[in-house]
Scaffold this motif. Structure first.
Motif, mmCIF file in Angstrom:
data_model
loop_
_atom_site.group_PDB
_atom_site.id
_atom_site.type_symbol
_atom_site.label_atom_id
_atom_site.label_comp_id
_atom_site.label_asym_id
_atom_site.label_seq_id
_atom_site.Cartn_x
_atom_site.Cartn_y
_atom_site.Cartn_z
ATOM 1 N N SER A 40 12.013 27.402 4.863
ATOM 2 C CA SER A 40 12.926 28.686 5.453
ATOM 3 C C SER A 40 12.133 29.526 6.453
ATOM 4 O O SER A 40 12.636 30.066 7.497
ATOM 5 N N LEU A 41 10.819 29.406 6.397
ATOM 6 C CA LEU A 41 10.117 30.054 7.470
ATOM 7 C C LEU A 41 10.220 29.388 8.666
ATOM 8 O O LEU A 41 10.502 30.417 9.631
ATOM 9 N N CYS A 42 10.162 28.042 8.807
ATOM 10 C CA CYS A 42 10.247 27.509 10.111
ATOM 11 C C CYS A 42 11.786 27.628 10.513
ATOM 12 O O CYS A 42 12.131 27.730 12.002
ATOM 13 N N GLY A 43 12.682 27.403 9.880
ATOM 14 C CA GLY A 43 14.263 27.575 10.085
ATOM 15 C C GLY A 43 14.546 28.878 10.793
ATOM 16 O O GLY A 43 15.399 29.016 11.706
ATOM 17 N N ILE A 44 14.226 30.012 9.892
ATOM 18 C CA ILE A 44 14.664 31.251 10.402
ATOM 19 C C ILE A 44 13.620 31.645 11.571
ATOM 20 O O ILE A 44 14.252 32.298 12.548
ATOM 21 N N THR A 45 12.465 31.153 11.788
ATOM 22 C CA THR A 45 11.769 31.129 12.972
ATOM 23 C C THR A 45 12.490 30.545 14.417
ATOM 24 O O THR A 45 12.841 31.304 15.473
ATOM 25 N N GLY A 62 4.687 38.205 22.707
ATOM 26 C CA GLY A 62 5.048 39.188 21.887
ATOM 27 C C GLY A 62 6.283 38.704 21.290
ATOM 28 O O GLY A 62 6.330 39.205 20.230
ATOM 29 N N GLY A 63 7.292 38.120 22.038
ATOM 30 C CA GLY A 63 8.322 37.813 21.230
ATOM 31 C C GLY A 63 8.184 36.667 20.408
ATOM 32 O O GLY A 63 8.832 36.556 19.272
ATOM 33 N N ILE A 64 7.191 35.974 20.630
ATOM 34 C CA ILE A 64 6.914 34.537 19.791
ATOM 35 C C ILE A 64 6.419 35.102 18.461
ATOM 36 O O ILE A 64 6.744 34.702 17.295
ATOM 37 N N VAL A 65 5.493 36.041 18.617
ATOM 38 C CA VAL A 65 4.817 36.620 17.469
ATOM 39 C C VAL A 65 5.670 37.342 16.664
ATOM 40 O O VAL A 65 5.865 37.438 15.250
ATOM 41 N N LEU A 66 6.800 38.243 16.984
ATOM 42 C CA LEU A 66 7.813 38.932 16.466
ATOM 43 C C LEU A 66 8.787 38.005 15.736
ATOM 44 O O LEU A 66 8.851 38.246 14.578
ATOM 45 N N LEU A 80 6.617 36.771 12.667
ATOM 46 C CA LEU A 80 6.397 37.921 11.719
ATOM 47 C C LEU A 80 7.700 38.349 11.038
ATOM 48 O O LEU A 80 7.578 38.478 9.752
ATOM 49 N N TRP A 81 8.758 38.229 11.878
ATOM 50 C CA TRP A 81 10.203 38.601 11.280
ATOM 51 C C TRP A 81 10.506 37.700 10.116
ATOM 52 O O TRP A 81 11.033 37.989 8.952
ATOM 53 N N ALA A 107 8.174 37.950 7.045
ATOM 54 C CA ALA A 107 8.412 39.261 6.265
ATOM 55 C C ALA A 107 9.626 38.896 5.327
ATOM 56 O O ALA A 107 9.928 39.518 4.238
ATOM 57 N N TRP A 108 10.519 38.003 5.604
ATOM 58 C CA TRP A 108 11.793 37.884 5.020
ATOM 59 C C TRP A 108 11.632 36.674 4.135
ATOM 60 O O TRP A 108 12.534 36.607 3.276
ATOM 61 N N ASN A 109 10.613 35.984 4.294
ATOM 62 C CA ASN A 109 10.526 34.612 3.222
ATOM 63 C C ASN A 109 9.504 34.782 2.287
ATOM 64 O O ASN A 109 9.311 34.107 1.374
ATOM 65 N N LEU A 110 8.574 35.765 2.575
ATOM 66 C CA LEU A 110 7.695 35.977 1.429
ATOM 67 C C LEU A 110 8.034 36.606 0.076
ATOM 68 O O LEU A 110 7.561 36.012 -0.893
#
Length: 340
Positions: A108-113, A145-149, A152-153, A156-159
Motif C-alpha cells: 500500500s505504501l509503494c502503491g499509493i506513492t 520536495g514533490g518526491i518527499v511529499l 510522506l503523504w 501518513a495514510w498507510n500507518l
C-alpha cells in the motif's frame, strides 16, 4: 488448502467459508498471470533506475518523478508481485498474520506513492508548460520536495492501520493483503472513506485539472503561434494523445479497485465471486509493468539509454530529431509557453 485462521472474510465471497475459494488449477493460473506482470515490472523499473544512475543526462529535475515512480513500482513488484506469485502457486497465504500486515503496509505504501507520483508528474508538467506562477524555473529542490511529499503523504495514510485506525487483512482469494475493505466496524469504515478520498479522489482530481489546463494552454498556443511546418500544432496533438493515454491508464489501473472497494464498504453483505474480487487487484498491480512503458520508455531521453541497455548495447535506428522534439511536453516548455 488455505489455513482456516487466515481465511479473508470468506462469507463475503462464498456461501460456504470452508470451501477453498479456487481450485488448485485456478490458483496456478493466477500465479502465472502475476508472474507475467511481475517479471517485466522488475526488469523495466530496475532498468529505469540503473540507467538514471549511469547517465547524468537523465538526472534532470523533470525526470526525478519518473525515477521515483519506478522505485515505488519496483517496491510493489518485489513485495506484492513476488508474494502473489508464490502464494498463488501454494494456494494460500503462508506468512501468517504478521506477514500479512507487513505485506499490506508495504504494498500500500509503494502503491499509493506511485499513484501520487502520477499526480505529481501531471502537476509538474502543468507548471512547466502553463507557468501559472509566471517565469518560475523548475529546480532540483522543487522536484525533491514533490518526491518527499509523495512518500510522506502515502506513509501518513498507510500507518494508521498499524496503530488501530483501520486494519490490513487478506483480500480476494486470500493470497495477498491490503486494507480490510470488508470489516464493517465504524472505526474501520471511517478510515476507508478517508483513505479513498485522499489517496484516490484527490490525486485523480489533480491529474484531471492539471492535464485539462495543459491541453487548453497548448491549444491556445497552436492557434496563436506561427511556426514553420505547423510544429506546435503537431506537438499539441502528440501531447494530447499522451495525456489521454496517461489518464486512461490511471483509470484502468485504479478505478476498478477503488470502485469495488467502495462498493464493499457500502454493501458489506454483497456476494462477489473470488475472481471478480481479484480482477481489480490485479489491474492495480499490473500498473507496475506498464507505467514504465507509458511514462518512461515513451520519453525520448529515457528511451535513448534504456532501450540499448535492455538490448545489451544494440542501438535502434534514430528517429527524426526535429519531429521527435515536438512530441514532448518538455519541448513545448522550451518555447516559453505562457498561459493565455
Amino acid at each position: 488448502m488455505q489455513p482456516p485462521a487466515l481465511l479473508p472474510n470468506a462469507s463475503f465471497y462464498m456461501d460456504s467459508p470452508e470451501e477453498p475459494p479456487l481450485s488448485q488449477a485456478g490458483f496456478i493460473g493466477l500465479s502465472v498471470i502475476m508472474a507475467f506482470f511481475t517479471i517485466p515490472a522488475i526488469v523495466l523499473n530496475g532498468t529505469v533506475i540503473i540507467v538514471s544512475l549511469m547517465h547524468k543526462q537523465l538526472r534532470q529535475p523533470l525526470n526525478y518523478a519518473l525515477v521515483n515512480m519506478a522505485a515505488a513500482d519496483l517496491g510493489t513488484a518485489m513485495t506484492g508481485g513476488v508474494l502473489s506469485v508464490v502464494n498463488n502457486a501454494q494456494g494460500y497465504f503462508s506468512l501468517g498474520r504478521t506477514g500479512c500486515v507487513m505485506e499490506g503496509f508495504t504494498v500500500s505504501l509503494c502503491g499509493i506513492t506511485s499513484l501520487c507520483t502520477v499526480a505529481l508528474i501531471a502537476v509538474e508538467r502543468m507548471f512547466v508548460v502553463c507557468k501559472p506562477l509566471g517565469q518560475v524555473t523548475f529546480q532540483k529542490k522543487h522536484a525533491v520536495g514533490g518526491i518527499v511529499l509523495s512518500w510522506l503523504w502515502s506513509l501518513a495514510w498507510n500507518l494508521p492501520p498499524l496503530f488501530g485506525w483501520g486494519r490490513y487483512d487478506l483480500e480476494g482469494v486470500g493470497t495477498s493483503c491490503a486494507p480490510d475493505w470488508h470489516n464493517t466496524d465504524p472505526n474501520n469504515v471511517s478510515y476507508l472513506v478517508a483513505y479513498f478520498a485522499v489517496c484516490f479522489a484527490f490525486p485523480l482530481t489533480l491529474i484531471l485539472v492539471s492535464y485539462a489546463k495543459l491541453l487548453w494552454t497548448l491549444h491556445q498556443v497552436s492557434k496563436m503561434a506561427c511556426v514553420e511546418g505547423g510544429a506546435v500544432a503537431k506537438g499539441e496533438m502528440k501531447v494530447a494523445s499522451m495525456v489521454i493515454l496517461m489518464v486512461l491508464s490511471f483509470l484502468a489501473a485504479w478505478l476498478p479497485y477503488a470502485g469495488l472497494a467502495m462498493f464493499v464498504v457500502c454493501r458489506p453483505d454483497a456476494k462477489i465471486h473470488p475472481l471478480v474480487g481479484m480482477l481489480p487487484v490485479y489491474l492495480a498491480k499490473s500498473s507496475t509493468a506498464y507505467n514504465p512503458i507509458i511514462y518512461i520508455l515513451l520519453n525520448k531521453q529515457f528511451r535513448k539509454y534504456a532501450v540499448p541497455f535492455l538490448l545489451c548495447g544494440k542501438e535502434l535506428v534514430e528517429e527524426d530529431e526535429a519531429s521527435e522534439a515536438t512530441t514532448t511536453v518538455e519541448a513545448m516548455s522550451t518555447n516559453k509557453v505562457a498561459p493565455s
